[in-house]
Design an enzyme around this catalytic site. Structure first.
Site, short mmCIF file in Angstrom:
data_model
loop_
_atom_site.label_atom_id
_atom_site.label_comp_id
_atom_site.label_asym_id
_atom_site.label_seq_id
_atom_site.Cartn_x
_atom_site.Cartn_y
_atom_site.Cartn_z
N GLY A 122 0.83 -1.20 0.00
CA GLY A 122 0.00 0.00 0.00
C GLY A 122 0.86 1.24 0.00
O GLY A 122 2.00 1.25 -0.45
N GLY A 123 0.30 2.31 0.58
CA GLY A 123 1.00 3.59 0.61
C GLY A 123 2.32 3.51 1.35
O GLY A 123 3.19 4.38 1.18
N GLY B 136 23.65 14.10 -28.86
CA GLY B 136 23.13 14.62 -27.59
C GLY B 136 23.68 13.82 -26.43
O GLY B 136 23.86 14.35 -25.32
N ALA B 137 23.95 12.54 -26.66
CA ALA B 137 24.45 11.71 -25.57
C ALA B 137 25.86 12.14 -25.16
O ALA B 137 26.23 12.04 -23.99
CB ALA B 137 24.44 10.24 -25.98
C1 HXC Z 1 -3.80 -4.45 11.16
C2 HXC Z 1 -2.59 -6.25 10.48
C3 HXC Z 1 -2.30 -5.62 9.26
C4 HXC Z 1 -2.83 -4.33 9.05
C5 HXC Z 1 -1.37 -7.53 9.26
N1 HXC Z 1 -2.00 -7.42 10.43
N2 HXC Z 1 -1.54 -6.44 8.52
N3 HXC Z 1 -3.33 -5.65 11.43
N4 HXC Z 1 -3.56 -3.79 10.02
N5 HXC Z 1 -2.57 -3.67 7.93
C6 HXC Z 1 -2.05 -8.39 11.51
C7 HXC Z 1 -2.89 -9.59 11.14
O1 HXC Z 1 -4.23 -9.37 11.40
C8 HXC Z 1 -2.30 -10.64 12.07
O2 HXC Z 1 -2.81 -10.46 13.34
C9 HXC Z 1 -0.84 -10.27 12.13
O3 HXC Z 1 -0.75 -8.90 11.73
C10 HXC Z 1 0.02 -11.09 11.20
O4 HXC Z 1 -0.57 -11.05 9.90
P1 HXC Z 1 -0.86 -12.39 9.07
O5 HXC Z 1 -1.83 -12.03 8.03
O6 HXC Z 1 -1.18 -13.52 9.98
O7 HXC Z 1 0.59 -12.63 8.46
P2 HXC Z 1 0.97 -13.18 7.03
O8 HXC Z 1 0.19 -14.38 6.71
O9 HXC Z 1 2.44 -13.29 7.05
O10 HXC Z 1 0.57 -12.04 6.02
C11 HXC Z 1 1.18 -10.80 6.07
C12 HXC Z 1 0.46 -9.81 5.15
C13 HXC Z 1 -1.05 -9.78 5.48
C14 HXC Z 1 0.69 -10.22 3.70
C15 HXC Z 1 1.11 -8.44 5.36
O11 HXC Z 1 -1.20 -9.63 6.91
C16 HXC Z 1 -1.80 -8.71 4.79
O12 HXC Z 1 -2.13 -8.85 3.62
N6 HXC Z 1 -2.11 -7.65 5.55
C17 HXC Z 1 -2.90 -6.57 5.04
C18 HXC Z 1 -2.09 -5.76 4.06
C19 HXC Z 1 -2.83 -4.55 3.67
O13 HXC Z 1 -3.78 -4.59 2.88
N7 HXC Z 1 -2.48 -3.43 4.32
C20 HXC Z 1 -3.10 -2.18 4.12
C21 HXC Z 1 -2.44 -1.62 2.89
S1 HXC Z 1 -3.09 -0.09 2.50
P3 HXC Z 1 -3.28 -11.68 14.26
O14 HXC Z 1 -3.59 -11.06 15.57
O15 HXC Z 1 -4.45 -12.29 13.58
O16 HXC Z 1 -2.10 -12.60 14.29
C22 HXC Z 1 -2.05 0.92 3.18
C23 HXC Z 1 -2.45 2.33 2.97
C24 HXC Z 1 -1.38 3.23 3.46
O17 HXC Z 1 -1.08 0.60 3.75
C25 HXC Z 1 -1.67 4.57 2.92
C26 HXC Z 1 -0.62 5.52 3.33
C27 HXC Z 1 -0.64 6.68 2.45
#
Ligand code: HXC
Length: 527
Positions: free
Chosen positions: A182-183, A417-418
């Protein structure tokens, strides 16, 4: 008067407090707990504290804000423990020098960035900027903490803002040691260097699932945003490490070439003398036939201090090679065409790669050595559509803007130019020298003859011979550095095997170079 002014023997209360503090700190270091640490290890990743201890000189890391806690209570967060809110921040010494760090802990809420996590990173970045020391971020995170909504978005925004304020003031290095989605990718995207770890790291704005929903494309995480993709295709990665340890070793090595901030002079180490002669003569190594290729790395290695070249973005736009080296112990940025790939021409990606590097070196007082063997800009519809005008302009701009010592050696071809673009005298190079076989002209002999003598050749009885004669005449006039030297655009013509010697002399003479530019807010580099 107090009853007793010496230490009270055996103050149990204080002892218990100290013991409780120790226990609390030990518990905090376990992050998300043993099971999650084990899961991290099973994936071939070090824990956050192992990473910190590996990178920093022994016993020098000082944590800042370790007691900061998760503030939000939405969606069950109130019941979760989140030591340090998923990030360890602090400072210490790397190679004996002050360095600031924010290291995300994947074992705590997936290293996700919430309000307080963001605040901690912003605080340590402020300290790095105030104290003029490099900022390193170890990224291992699921991105914005979904349960905190605006709190986490605000955290990212504050970080991006500081990344931008710090740019050109302190070096910023991002190390991707897990997911970065993501971001979140935009902080590394702004920083100067991005190292990724093979097999465990990835970076993308939208992951495979979202892409499948929106565009129908199916792609794995690795193929979408793994290290190889960001090295070879997107140009985001500066370096790929085999594992956590080797990637952190690379970071420490990189730091040794760059000053801690833009007010400090370039690092100088005791020069390492060449103990043996070169394995070959440069005069013999570079083919006189301009259509034959060779690998520029051998020339770089022959010119700079032994084993000092640290290449960056190795597998991206390999037609241009960039990296740090030491010349007489002085850190020097190298930019060189590599005839082994696409004949060393400049294209969209190579122009971007070289321009950003030139700007980094200029911002941090690192002299530039440009080695030129360039047939021109890469022709093609794709290049034109991709904006070669805009991208090539970046390199012209970056070299023209740079005020650090600029040395240029024309090894062989320097066309069109290069030629101008590769740090010619016209863009403010301090010294331009050429090898005797240098060809500085608008274009190569065949193309040139085809344009200027087309009618004459067509009218001759023996067209093949006429074309050959005209080509020879053109070669005699331009396929040497004499004309450029006679006009002062080349300061000297040197023997190839004396390149190392001359480069050291020039660099030494320019060590106190100082240039003032007219006052302006900032230029408007083509982006
Ligand atoms: C809250 C999160 C989290 C998140 C992971 N966790 N990402 N909690 N917010 N963004 C938590 C999970 O719920 C889990 O908690 C623990 O972290 C470990 O994650 P798992 O999924 O069990 O691990 P894994 O299988 O290794 O997968 C990792 C992962 C996946 C690929 C990163 O967790 C994932 O896809 N997360 C979401 C990614 C995402 O969409 N993020 C937002 C992006 S948008 P528990 O307690 O169940 O163990 C963004 C916008 C930013 O970032 C904008 C800024 C400008």
């Amino acid at each position: 008067m107090p009853e007793q002014d010496g230490p009270e023997k055996g103050d149990e209360v204080n002892r218990e407090r100290t013991e409780a503090l120790r226990e609390q700190k030990a518990a905090m270091r376990l992050g998300g707990g043993e099971a999650r640490l084990k899961a991290q290890q099973d994936r071939g990743k070090l824990s956050v504290w192992e990473r910190i201890e590996y990178l920093f000189d022994e016993g020098t890391f000082v944590e800042v804000g370790g007691f900061v806690e998760l503030r939000s209570e939405h969606f069950g967060l109130g019941k979760k423990k989140a030591p340090g809110d998923g990030v360890v921040t602090g400072f210490g010494r790397v190679n004996g020098e002050l360095v600031y760090m924010a290291a995300q802990d994947f074992t705590v809420l997936g290293g996700s960035l919430g309000e307080m996590h963001g605040k901690k990173v912003a605080t340590i970045m402020d300290m790095a900027i105030r104290n003029g020391a490099p900022m390193i971020t170890l990224n291992d995170s699921g991105g914005a903490r979904i349960q905190e909504g605006i709190g986490s978005l605000c955290g990212y925004g504050e970080i991006f803002y500081r990344n931008t304020q710090a740019s050109g003031v302190i070096p910023q290095i991002s190390v991707i040691m897990g997911p970065c989605a993501g971001g979140a990718v935009y902080s590394p995207g702004i920083t100067d260097f991005v190292a990724m770890v093979k097999g465990t790291s990835n970076m993308f704005i939208t992951g495979p699932d979202v892409i499948k929903t929106v565009t129908g494309e199916e792609v794995s995480k690795e193929d979408l945003g793994g290290p190889e993709i960001h090295m070879a295709k997107s140009g985001v990665a500066t370096h790929i490490g085999e594992d956590d340890e080797s990637t952190l070793n690379w970071v420490a090595k990189l730091l040794s070439y760059i000053p801690p901030n833009n007010q400090e002079s370039v690092p100088v180490v005791p020069p390492v003398a060449r103990t043996t002669g070169l394995p070959f003569s440069l005069q013999d190594f570079v083919p006189s036939n301009a259509n034959k290729s060779y690998d520029i790395h051998a020339v770089i290695d022959a010119v700079v201090d032994p084993h000092s070249f640290l290449e960056l973005q190795e597998a991206y736009a390999s037609n241009v090679v960039i990296g740090f080296s030491r010349i007489d112990g002085i850190s020097t940025g190298i930019i060189a065409n590599n005839p082994k790939h696409l004949a060393g021409c400049l294209d969209v990606n190579a122009s971007d790669k070289a321009a950003r590097f030139v700007r980094f070196c200029d911002a941090f007082n690192i002299p530039l050595l440009t080695l030129v063997d360039v047939p021109g800009f890469l022709p093609g519809v794709d290049q034109e559509y991709s904006g070669i005008i805009r991208h090539g302009a970046k390199l012209l701009y970056a070299y023209s803007e740079a005020t650090v010592p600029k040395l240029t050696v024309v090894l062989r071809k320097a066309y069109g130019g290069a030629y101008i673009c590769m740090c010619s005298k016209h863009l403010g190079a301090d010294m331009v020298v050429a090898w005797p076989g240098a060809e500085i002209a608008v274009m190569g002999p065949k193309g040139a003859v085809n344009v200027i003598f087309r009618k004459e050749i067509a009218a001759s009885d023996d067209q093949e011979q006429a074309a050959k004669d005209k080509e020879n005449e053109y070669i005699e006039t331009f396929a040497n550095p004499r004309m450029a030297a006679s006009l002062g655009y080349v300061d000297d013509v040197i023997e190839p095997d004396q390149t190392g010697h001359f480069v050291r002399q020039y660099l030494w003479s320019l060590s106190d170079k100082h240039v003032e530019r007219p006052i302006r807010k900032h230029g408007n580099i083509p982006l």
